[in-house]
Motif scaffolding. Structure first.
Motif: not given
Length: 449
Positions: A304, A337, A341, A349, A351-352, A355, A357
């Motif tokens: 991330r 995280a 945000r 990314s 919003l996640k 992240d 993935g």
């Protein structure tokens, strides 16, 4: 609007850094690096572009870079007036992009420019001071090189915002591409090549060049129409393997002749090139066979990041400083995280929680991937600079994965995106040109020369 007719737009995309040597050679050949060059002659206005101008010294300098590049590629140099018009069109598009970037508040500050130049120097095993000395000993002003570099970064950022960010690739497009061109995406270990040569004498005349090129084009048309390559090679080639049907045999990818090295990476099996000019004549190459395999296990990284993009309100150094402060907070216990945000400019990314993935090798830009690969799980990087801005990266975990199908789909998506970006960039540049006020004064400038 425009005051003169013109040919189609010429996309001003080229590797300025890789052309450094040829730029210096060309400048020396034309005498443009001499401090006593006739400034009055060189600085006559050759075009008005909205509220700006292009002057003769810019045209001469661009020609000095272009001529040796064409010669090195074996491409015939156009007549001087035709080349001058093409170069001027490229400079007009450059000026229009500078104006558009200014409208959007896109800039390149000194920190980003210095970072790019340091990277160029490093790739040539030089310090910045050694790079400057090398350039200036060859007669090229370091300041001119800096501004060329700044322009490359500026247009890259502009086109990322105006063009690249608008490109979407659907799953259906990927499926259709794989059905048609899956073979092109396989990693290649060896290729077998066939060759036809239409030879030229030493120091050929323009008529001899034109005749040889016309013959080569006729043969290409015949081959693409279904004629047997080996038979045509035996009958028409003047190469050393003509009587073997033009068969050059198998090559490891690293050993493919430079004439066709780039094309051999992407040509489909059975594909035939257009005539390629070399010192010996015009060459026609067929990729007869490919040896390679489907990709196997790769190491994937789950990562991330937080991205801050420099803009008209956030200087490059400020973006780096902000990320350094966010890193300190994360190391001190704040949630990655939550900060992603709140602060990341990568909206997809963010919003996640930043992240990305599972990331495959080659999926991110080189600077990002190199920094990511150095991190241990849960480690947070120092600020990392890339063409997108500044990042901090955290690796969450790694795994070995059989990703044959996934990698093929990713490569297909990237290939489709490249094609779309090229087409969209051409259309975007044409729109910039069509909407601009351009007045050409090339004839007046020529009359002064």
């Amino acid at each position: 609007m425009t005051r003169t007719d013109r040919d189609g737009p010429h996309t001003p995309t080229r590797t300025a850094f890789g052309a450094l040597f040829w730029l210096v050679v060309g400048l020396l050949c034309l005498g443009l690096t001499h401090p006593l060059a006739n400034a009055e002659e060189l600085d006559s206005i050759v075009a008005i572009v909205n509220d700006d101008v292009v002057v003769q010294s810019e045209v001469s300098r661009e020609m000095a870079q272009t001529i040796p590049q064409l010669q090195e590629q074996g491409t015939p140099v156009p007549p001087p007036e035709q080349l001058r018009k093409q170069v001027l069109e490229r400079l007009i598009l450059k000026r229009l992009q500078q104006q558009r970037a200014k409208q959007l508040g896109i800039t390149v500050d000194e920190a980003a420019l210095t970072s790019a130049i340091r990277s160029i120097a490093s790739r040539n095993n030089l310090s910045i001071e050694e790079l400057q000395a090398t350039l200036e000993s060859s007669g090229m002003r370091f300041e001119a090189f800096r501004e060329d570099t700044r322009m490359q970064i500026l247009t890259g950022r502009l086109q990322n915002q105006e063009v690249v960010g608008t490109i979407q690739v659907s799953d259906q497009e990927v499926e259709r591409f794989l059905q048609r061109e899956k073979g092109q995406l396989m990693p290649r270990e060896q290729v077998r090549l066939q060759h036809i040569l239409i030879a030229l004498p030493d120091d050929p005349s323009p008529a001899q060049i034109a005749q040889a090129e016309a013959k080569a084009k006729q043969l290409v048309a015949k081959l693409r129409g279904g004629a047997d390559f080996a038979a045509v090679a035996a009958a028409s080639s003047e190469g050393r393997t003509a009587l073997q049907g033009g068969d050059l045999g198998w090559f490891e990818m690293a050993a493919v002749p430079s004439l066709v090295a780039d094309k051999a990476q992407t040509m489909a099996q059975g594909e035939i090139t257009d005539p390629i000019r070399s010192p010996s004549g015009f060459n026609i190459i067929r990729l007869a066979e490919i040896k390679g395999g489907v990709p196997g296990n790769v190491t994937q990284t789950r990562a991330r990041h937080i991205l801050i993009r420099p803009n008209e309100l956030v200087a490059d150094e400020d973006a780096k400083t902000r990320l350094a402060q966010l890193r300190m907070r994360i190391v001190g216990g704040d949630d990655f995280a939550t900060l992603a945000r709140a602060h990341s400019d990568d909206t997809g990314s963010a919003l996640k929680g930043g992240d990305l993935g599972w990331v495959n090798p080659g999926q991110t830009v080189p600077e990002f991937e190199a920094a990511m690969n150095k991190l241990a799980p849960n480690e947070v990087s120092e600020p990392v600079h890339s063409s997108f801005g500044w990042h901090i990266i955290q690796v969450q975990e790694r795994r070995s994965q059989d990703t044959a199908d996934e990698l093929l789909r990713l490569k297909a998506k990237e290939a489709i995106q490249r094609r779309k970006v090229d087409e969209a960039t051409d259309a975007w540049l044409k729109r910039l040109r069509d909407e601009a006020y351009v007045e050409l004064r090339l004839d007046a400038a020529n009359a002064e020369r």
